[in-house]
Scaffold this active site. Structure first.
Site, short mmCIF file in Angstrom:
data_model
loop_
_atom_site.label_atom_id
_atom_site.label_comp_id
_atom_site.label_asym_id
_atom_site.label_seq_id
_atom_site.Cartn_x
_atom_site.Cartn_y
_atom_site.Cartn_z
CG ASP B 11 -1.91 -1.15 1.23
OD1 ASP B 11 -2.13 -1.70 0.14
OD2 ASP B 11 -2.46 -1.47 2.29
CG ASP B 130 -11.88 -2.91 -0.03
OD1 ASP B 130 -11.01 -3.79 -0.07
OD2 ASP B 130 -11.67 -1.72 -0.34
#
Lengths: 206, 251
Positions: B11, B130
């Site tokens: 990330d 997600d």
């Protein structure tokens, strides 16, 4: 110098990066003169067979590649570029290929009966038929390479150098004299892929 | 046979690798280029780069980082975060990405999946989801896991495949950061509905979690971030362990 044939099919950035990393001089080109003057030729490609072969023919580059192959220049087709080397393909219709290697390209979906996923995507191991071929100078039996494809070559037994198992036997590396084809992506196959590219660059005329 | 894949996820924010626990409390970890080199040497099968703040603060991706990684690491690279248009696909593919992951961008404009698949091929389009349980149902969350869209995740996965996505990343918000194993129940529900490869994400804490994942047959790849970044799990050792337990691995 290695000419990377640019006929408008696919992303050539990673391929050139991998050759740069190996300190091999290369040029992305659609200029017949540059291709004629190159020591070796790489025919890349991602996408659909029909579109690609049309682009190759219309640009005149198909003829250039065929002539250089006939002269004995080493050529490496990668992924769709490998499939283009065969006689014909049955990807959405029927299309003539370059005819440099005997065989035809067919959908995996026609032959895979089980639950395996299509495209055949990921790392698969190489079952090398002839380790004495100079392309395998730096590669071992069982090394893994990275594949992404939904079509595969058939009826090309005589040209098989290495295969991978995916319910069916997938031709990984094929060869007819000075013309090589890799169904997998050497430029995405880590050290094994780099070693294959290095060995290809080192191939010498008899 | 085809190997199962181990994929570290980086990330990225401001050119640095970060990892949150349940997407909050972000800690700086390392340089993405250094980390990518380290993972490549350890035997990572692919690398995923997410610009986790892109959809929130509308930031572009750090293509210089990507270019540097692509010039020296030759395994598949997936890029996500802030992918909203075909121009975004173009931008990252030119810098060496092989696959592009869409998440919030596909929620805002579901047609993006099909358009990108048509232009760049199915294999290039990864639908990242997600997912969190809400009242016993799986919901798609957007904007880095912050907003409940109310979309049914199982239907979203099926629609994504039909539109041309070549791969799915299933990130369970319920198990993310908890380090108590992948969300096998959620993965099983998704896997049984699609034919494209499924990448499991969220919950890996120890090597046994990966073994459990692959033994359950609910994913083609396991993705994790912090357990790799903080060297709690070494990828090379993990792959050798899995291979010793009869999971096909590239080692």
């Amino acid at each position: 110098m290695i000419a990377i044939v640019d006929y408008g099919c696919g992303n050539l950035y990673s391929l050139q990066c991998s050759l740069n990393f190996l300190k091999l001089e290369s040029q992305i080109t659609s200029d017949p003169e540059v291709i004629k003057n190159a020591d070796k030729i790489i025919l890349p490609g991602v996408g659909a067979f029909g579109d690609a072969v049309k682009l190759l023919n219309n640009s005149g580059l198909a003829e250039v590649v065929k002539k250089e192959a006939a002269k004995g220049k080493y050529i490496l087709g990668i992924c769709l570029g490998m499939q283009l080397l065969f006689d014909k393909s049955y990807e959405y219709g029927e299309h003539q290929g370059l005819g440099l290697i005997k065989g035809e390209v067919c959908p995996l979906s026609g032959d895979i009966k089980g639950n395996l996923k299509i495209p055949h995507m990921g790392w698969n191991s190489l079952n090398i038929k002839d380790l004495s071929d100079p392309i395998f100078k730096y590669v071992k039996q069982g090394d893994f390479v990275y594949y992404v494809h939904s079509f595969y070559a058939k009826n090309c037994e005589k040209s098989l150098l290495a295969t991978s198992d995916y319910e069916v036997t997938v031709p990984g590396l094929v060869k007819n004299k000075n013309v090589y084809g890799a169904q997998f992506h050497p430029e995405k196959s880590g050290d094994v892929g780099l070693n294959l590219l290095k060995a290809f660059a080192e191939l010498e005329d008899n | 046979m085809l190997a199962k894949r181990i994929i570290p996820c980086l990330d990225v924010r401001n050119g640095r690798v970060v990892k949150g626990v349940n997407f909050e409390g972000i800690k700086d970890v390392s340089s993405p280029v250094d980390l990518a080199r380290f993972y490549n040497k350890s035997g990572a099968d692919e690398l995923v780069f997410y610009d986790i703040t892109a959809s929130y603060e509308n930031r572009g991706l750090f293509t210089d980082v990507l270019k540097t990684v692509a010039s020296e690491i030759f395994i598949p690279l997936t890029v996500g975060g802030g992918i909203n248009t075909l121009d975004d696909f173009d931008r990252v593919l030119k810098c060496g990405a092989d696959k592009v992951s869409v998440n919030s961008g596909a929620i805002k404009n579901p047609a993006l999946i099909g358009e990108a698949a048509k232009k760049y091929g199915d294999q290039c389009v990864v639908l990242s989801m997600d997912i969190k349980r809400v009242d016993g149902k799986f919901h798609i969350f957007s904007t880095g896991g912050r907003v409940d869209t109310g979309i049914d995740a199982l239907q979203w996965a099926v629609n994504g495949e039909q539109s041309g996505a070549g791969e799915l990343v299933v990130n369970s918000i319920d198990t993310d950061g908890v380090k108590n194993g992948f969300d096998l129940e959620m993965l099983s529900e998704i896997q049984s509905r699609v034919k494209i490869p499924v990448i499991a994400s969220g919950g890996a804490g120890k090597r046994e979690d990966f073994l459990e994942l692959f033994k359950a047959g609910v994913a083609d790849a396991g993705l994790a971030a912090s357990v790799f970044h903080f060297k709690e799990i070494n990828i090379k050792e993990l792959k050798e362990y899995l291979k010793a337990n009869n999971i096909e691995m590239r080692v």
